[in-house]
Design a protein around this motif. Structure first.
Motif, PDB file in Angstrom:
ATOM      1  N   GLY A  26      -5.783  25.566  44.085  1.00 30.34           N
ATOM      2  CA  GLY A  26      -6.168  26.348  42.916  1.00 30.34           C
ATOM      3  C   GLY A  26      -6.797  27.649  43.374  1.00 30.34           C
ATOM      4  N   ASN A  27      -7.957  27.977  42.839  1.00 30.11           N
ATOM      5  CA  ASN A  27      -8.669  29.181  43.265  1.00 30.11           C
ATOM      6  C   ASN A  27      -9.524  28.957  44.502  1.00 30.11           C
ATOM      7  N   ASP A  28      -9.584  27.716  44.949  1.00 25.38           N
ATOM      8  CA  ASP A  28     -10.418  27.370  46.093  1.00 25.38           C
ATOM      9  C   ASP A  28      -9.580  27.236  47.357  1.00 25.38           C
ATOM     10  N   ASN A  72     -13.851  33.782  47.773  1.00 23.04           N
ATOM     11  CA  ASN A  72     -14.122  34.990  46.990  1.00 23.04           C
ATOM     12  C   ASN A  72     -15.589  35.108  46.604  1.00 23.04           C
ATOM     13  N   ALA A  87      -4.419  26.443  50.213  1.00 23.98           N
ATOM     14  CA  ALA A  87      -4.873  26.810  48.866  1.00 23.98           C
ATOM     15  C   ALA A  87      -4.959  25.571  47.998  1.00 23.98           C
ATOM     16  N   ASN A  98     -14.924  28.264  48.151  1.00 26.49           N
ATOM     17  CA  ASN A  98     -14.279  29.424  47.531  1.00 26.49           C
ATOM     18  C   ASN A  98     -14.619  30.668  48.330  1.00 26.49           C
TER      19      ASN A  98
END
Length: 463
Positions: free
Chosen positions: A252-254, A380, A250, A378
């Protein structure tokens, strides 16, 4: 039915416009993607593939073969390397590892042991997974550059100037890389490699496999013996690339993707530490410790997750590596580092092939190389965020981590790679970078690309 499919495909292409056909530069208009490589002509070859409708994997194959012609000091086709690739459509990432390794058995008569070549099969495997254009089409530019000649780039001229003395002890190398007065070729001088052109032509027509278990394999084995390298057909046959899932962590969000090799692991560890607020000096020490531990056999996944390195100090690494990155308009991205383990490998050319033989690692004064590649995506939104590859021996992992950290913090690619760095990362680290803060294929307008200004590469793309 097959004929009908062909008709539908042709009709679809015609709807895109009446311009060039797929496979011809100009087929794609508008945003193409981007390329950054340490040798300019190879970068231009990659851009042409993107413009012809090829994927980033297609472009990477063409760049890799072209570098074997334009930068044989670091990327001969007798060498090897490692690549990372990410496909947003499926949120799939893979690592292709095809490093030039030492033979299991060394002929005692070999005074310059050669490494087993990995690049042709490694690039072919990457194309088999993610390519679109015919493999023959991607090899052809390198064949033409070798047959008809290409001006010596500044990157190759600098490498020649460093090792011309010992390199020219080999008559094959002297005939290829020296001017009539015996001095090394300089920037802009024409360089023609007919034997290498013939070999690439045979690879194009007969397939990569022939270099490992066919007539070309026997020819390479005999030629390497004449050059003191002593490769055998048996070991050439068993030299295969490894296609594996990437190591993930991981960020951060990436998600950070790394290859299971020391340089990539070291860069990933350093990048995560920088993201957590560590100093540049702390990150550089951690990068080298993690790279040493991975080389000593520690679990790369555990190192990436923060396990304490236990591999001791990293021995000196020769900076005989070159790096490139490429992304296409669909968001497929590839980052590669190719190596000879030593500048100009063994310093000898296998007679009749034009191949500069890579040096067998771990033998004599030749340590294994430290190829360094990272990729950020990413899962998501299924988008590509950034990719980087670095050369420069022990300076590469920290250099790449610092450049990526700056890019992820909002800096444009050029600013990220140009910023001052400390230590070996500044002195010998060279970074090729692609950054898309808005993610690909979501927002191509945010993408920037850069070749490290400390070197002699080229970054090119857009439309």
């Amino acid at each position: 039915m097959l004929a009908g499919c062909g008709t539908i495909g042709a009709a679809y292409d015609s709807l895109l416009g009446s311009g060039p056909a797929r496979g011809t530069p100009g087929f794609v208009t508008g945003f193409l993607g981007g390329v950054a490589a340490e040798e300019p002509r190879a970068a231009l070859v990659g851009r042409e593939v993107l413009a012809a409708g090829g994927t980033a994997a297609d472009a990477a194959v063409a760049i890799g073969f072209a570098l074997g012609v334009t930068l044989p000091s670091r990327a001969s086709l007798a060498g090897g390397g490692v690549c990372l690739a990410y496909q947003p459509e499926r949120d799939q990432a893979l690592a292709a590892t095809f490093l030039p390794r030492a033979p299991a058995r060394l002929d005692p008569r070999a005074d310059r042991p050669a490494a087993l070549p990995g690049t042709p099969r490694g690039l072919f495997a990457l194309h088999a997974r993610l390519g679109r254009l015919p493999f023959e089409r991607l090899v052809a530019p390198a064949e033409q550059l070798a047959r008809f000649g290409t001006p010596v780039s500044r990157a190759l001229a600098r490498d020649l100037a460093v090792v011309a003395g010992p390199l020219f002890a080999d008559p094959q190398a002297r005939a290829l890389f020296a001017r009539p007065d015996g001095s090394p070729l300089a920037e802009g001088n024409p360089m023609v490699q007919p034997e290498l052109g013939n070999l690439i032509g045979l690879i194009r027509s007969q397939g990569v496999g022939d270099l490992h278990h066919g007539g070309l394999a026997r020819r390479l084995a005999d030629a390497s013996a004449a050059a003191g390298g002593a490769l055998t057909v048996e070991e050439l046959r068993t030299t295969l690339p490894a296609l594996t899932a990437t190591l993930r962590a991981a960020l951060g969000n990436d998600t950070l993707h790394a290859a299971p090799v020391g340089g990539s692991i070291g860069a990933a560890v350093a990048l995560r530490l920088l993201a957590a607020g560590a100093s540049e000096a702390e990150a550089e020490r951690a990068a080298l410790a993690a790279a040493a531990a991975a080389r000593a056999g520690a679990d790369p996944a555990a190192l990436l997750e923060g396990a304490g390195p236990a591999g001791g100090a990293l021995p000196p690494v020769l900076g005989a590596t070159t790096a490139f990155v490429v992304a296409d308009r669909e968001g497929l991205a590839v980052a590669c580092a190719l190596t000879m383990n030593n500048l100009f490998g063994t310093g000898r050319i296998a007679p009749g092939t034009g191949l500069v033989l890579a040096a067998a690692p771990g033998i004599g004064q030749v340590p294994p190389a430290l190829p360094t590649v990272l990729l950020v995506a990413n899962p998501n939104i299924r988008g590509f965020r950034a990719a980087g590859a670095a050369s420069g021996g022990e300076g590469a992992p920290a250099a790449l981590a610092l450049a990526l950290r700056r890019a992820l913090g909002g800096a444009a690619a050029r600013e990220a790679v140009s910023a001052p760095r400390a230590g070996e990362a500044e002195r010998i680290g060279r970074v090729m970078l692609l950054s898309c803060p808005g993610y690909l294929p979501r927002d191509p307008r945010t993408c920037t690309w850069a070749a490290d200004p400390r070197g002699h590469g080229l970054a090119i793309g857009a439309d």
